[in-house]
Write a protein that holds these residues in place. Sequence first.
Motif, PDB file in Angstrom:
ATOM      1  N   MET A   1       0.826  -1.185   0.000  1.00 28.14           N
ATOM      2  CA  MET A   1       0.000   0.000   0.000  1.00 28.14           C
ATOM      3  C   MET A   1       0.873   1.253   0.000  1.00 28.14           C
ATOM      4  SD  MET A   1      -3.109   0.935   0.120  1.00 28.14           S
ATOM      5  CE  MET A   1      -4.315   1.920   0.781  1.00 28.14           C
ATOM      6  N   ARG A   2       1.902   1.227   0.840  1.00 27.53           N
ATOM      7  CA  ARG A   2       2.778   2.390   0.921  1.00 27.53           C
ATOM      8  C   ARG A   2       3.545   2.584  -0.381  1.00 27.53           C
ATOM      9  NH1 ARG A   2       5.441   1.877   6.933  1.00 27.53           N
ATOM     10  NH2 ARG A   2       3.511   2.201   8.060  1.00 27.53           N
ATOM     11  N   ILE A   3       3.918   1.500  -1.002  1.00 31.49           N
ATOM     12  CA  ILE A   3       4.686   1.594  -2.254  1.00 31.49           C
ATOM     13  C   ILE A   3       3.806   2.187  -3.353  1.00 31.49           C
ATOM     14  CG2 ILE A   3       5.836   0.226  -4.041  1.00 31.49           C
ATOM     15  CD1 ILE A   3       6.726  -1.664  -1.817  1.00 31.49           C
ATOM     16  N   ALA A   4       2.546   1.802  -3.411  1.00 36.66           N
ATOM     17  CA  ALA A   4       1.639   2.336  -4.432  1.00 36.66           C
ATOM     18  C   ALA A   4       1.422   3.830  -4.226  1.00 36.66           C
ATOM     19  CB  ALA A   4       0.316   1.582  -4.398  1.00 36.66           C
ATOM     20  N   LEU A   5       1.258   4.261  -2.983  1.00 43.49           N
ATOM     21  CA  LEU A   5       1.064   5.674  -2.679  1.00 43.49           C
ATOM     22  C   LEU A   5       2.304   6.476  -3.028  1.00 43.49           C
ATOM     23  CD1 LEU A   5      -0.811   7.807  -1.461  1.00 43.49           C
ATOM     24  CD2 LEU A   5       0.127   7.234   0.771  1.00 43.49           C
ATOM     25  N   LEU A   6       3.462   5.960  -2.704  1.00 43.39           N
ATOM     26  CA  LEU A   6       4.709   6.650  -2.990  1.00 43.39           C
ATOM     27  C   LEU A   6       4.946   6.771  -4.492  1.00 43.39           C
ATOM     28  CD1 LEU A   6       7.290   7.932  -1.890  1.00 43.39           C
ATOM     29  CD2 LEU A   6       8.303   5.665  -1.866  1.00 43.39           C
ATOM     30  N   SER A   7       4.663   5.694  -5.246  1.00 49.25           N
ATOM     31  CA  SER A   7       4.890   5.739  -6.690  1.00 49.25           C
ATOM     32  C   SER A   7       3.912   6.688  -7.378  1.00 49.25           C
ATOM     33  CB  SER A   7       4.803   4.328  -7.285  1.00 49.25           C
ATOM     34  OG  SER A   7       3.511   3.809  -7.092  1.00 49.25           O
ATOM     35  N   SER A   8       2.649   6.739  -6.936  1.00 41.99           N
ATOM     36  CA  SER A   8       1.689   7.669  -7.546  1.00 41.99           C
ATOM     37  C   SER A   8       2.060   9.122  -7.243  1.00 41.99           C
ATOM     38  CB  SER A   8       0.274   7.350  -7.088  1.00 41.99           C
ATOM     39  OG  SER A   8       0.166   7.535  -5.698  1.00 41.99           O
ATOM     40  N   THR A   9       2.588   9.384  -6.059  1.00 42.69           N
ATOM     41  CA  THR A   9       3.022  10.739  -5.711  1.00 42.69           C
ATOM     42  C   THR A   9       4.194  11.159  -6.575  1.00 42.69           C
ATOM     43  OG1 THR A   9       2.325  10.360  -3.431  1.00 42.69           O
ATOM     44  CG2 THR A   9       3.770  12.216  -3.817  1.00 42.69           C
ATOM     45  N   LEU A  10       5.143  10.237  -6.802  1.00 45.42           N
ATOM     46  CA  LEU A  10       6.293  10.558  -7.648  1.00 45.42           C
ATOM     47  C   LEU A  10       5.877  10.810  -9.086  1.00 45.42           C
ATOM     48  CD1 LEU A  10       9.001   8.120  -6.243  1.00 45.42           C
ATOM     49  CD2 LEU A  10       8.911  10.598  -6.021  1.00 45.42           C
ATOM     50  N   LEU A  11       4.902  10.036  -9.596  1.00 41.33           N
ATOM     51  CA  LEU A  11       4.412  10.257 -10.955  1.00 41.33           C
ATOM     52  C   LEU A  11       3.760  11.626 -11.097  1.00 41.33           C
ATOM     53  CD1 LEU A  11       2.937   6.783 -11.903  1.00 41.33           C
ATOM     54  CD2 LEU A  11       4.852   7.942 -12.988  1.00 41.33           C
ATOM     55  N   LEU A  12       2.958  12.015 -10.112  1.00 37.42           N
ATOM     56  CA  LEU A  12       2.303  13.326 -10.160  1.00 37.42           C
ATOM     57  C   LEU A  12       3.320  14.461 -10.108  1.00 37.42           C
ATOM     58  CD1 LEU A  12      -0.803  12.785  -7.860  1.00 37.42           C
ATOM     59  CD2 LEU A  12      -0.796  13.149 -10.330  1.00 37.42           C
ATOM     60  N   LEU A  13       4.308  14.345  -9.238  1.00 36.36           N
ATOM     61  CA  LEU A  13       5.323  15.384  -9.146  1.00 36.36           C
ATOM     62  C   LEU A  13       6.169  15.449 -10.408  1.00 36.36           C
ATOM     63  CD1 LEU A  13       6.511  15.090  -5.441  1.00 36.36           C
ATOM     64  CD2 LEU A  13       5.113  16.876  -6.472  1.00 36.36           C
ATOM     65  N   GLY A  14       6.448  14.303 -10.994  1.00 34.88           N
ATOM     66  CA  GLY A  14       7.205  14.273 -12.248  1.00 34.88           C
ATOM     67  C   GLY A  14       6.434  14.930 -13.372  1.00 34.88           C
ATOM     68  N   GLY A  15       5.141  14.760 -13.403  1.00 36.55           N
ATOM     69  CA  GLY A  15       4.310  15.382 -14.433  1.00 36.55           C
ATOM     70  C   GLY A  15       4.262  16.896 -14.268  1.00 36.55           C
TER      71      GLY A  15
END
Length: 193
Positions: A1-15
């Motif tokens: 769960m934590r990994i999914a949240l962290l990866s989605s946050t990184l994708l949003l910031l990268g965008g």
Amino acid sequence: MRIALLSSTLLLLGGCSSLSLDSLPSMPSLPSITGDKVLGFITPYRLEVVQGNVVTKELAGRIKPGMPKGVVRDMLGTPLLTDAFHADRWDYTFTIARQGAAPQKRVVVAVFDGDKLKALEAPDDLPTEREFVASINTFKPSSKPPRLDLDEAERSRLPKPTKSAEAAPTAAAEGVAPGRVYPPLEAKAEPRS
């Protein structure tokens, strides 16, 4: 769960980093707060800031060399700046920023030799008391004084006062001056038997 949240946050910031201001549609700019007006017509309240001691020509003229430190302090007030490394120098700095008046800053320096005043260093443009009050006065009286009397043509156009037919004879008959008649403030004391 934590990994999914962290990866989605990184994708949003990268965008977000790929967006540039040039790619955004032009937006109308809002007027900024420059000068005395906001949005072109609103004048914000500005706090009056007064610091230090006012030293006028009259006050500086009363200070004479040879005066003790205590007398100078009594006449000019406590100095705004005293330096531990220069104990024989007192700086009387005065600043004022008032809305509607030009800002002012003056420095008067009292130099001592031991306990006695050696010199008072004041600027040449030190104002008199009247000049100082006039420079900070933001009330601007009208140039034309108000007229307090009427001329003959204006007096003739005024309505004539009417006299009351009943009041005058009644007051005269009772021996009382014309006008209102008020009851006495205290009742008369009746004699005791």
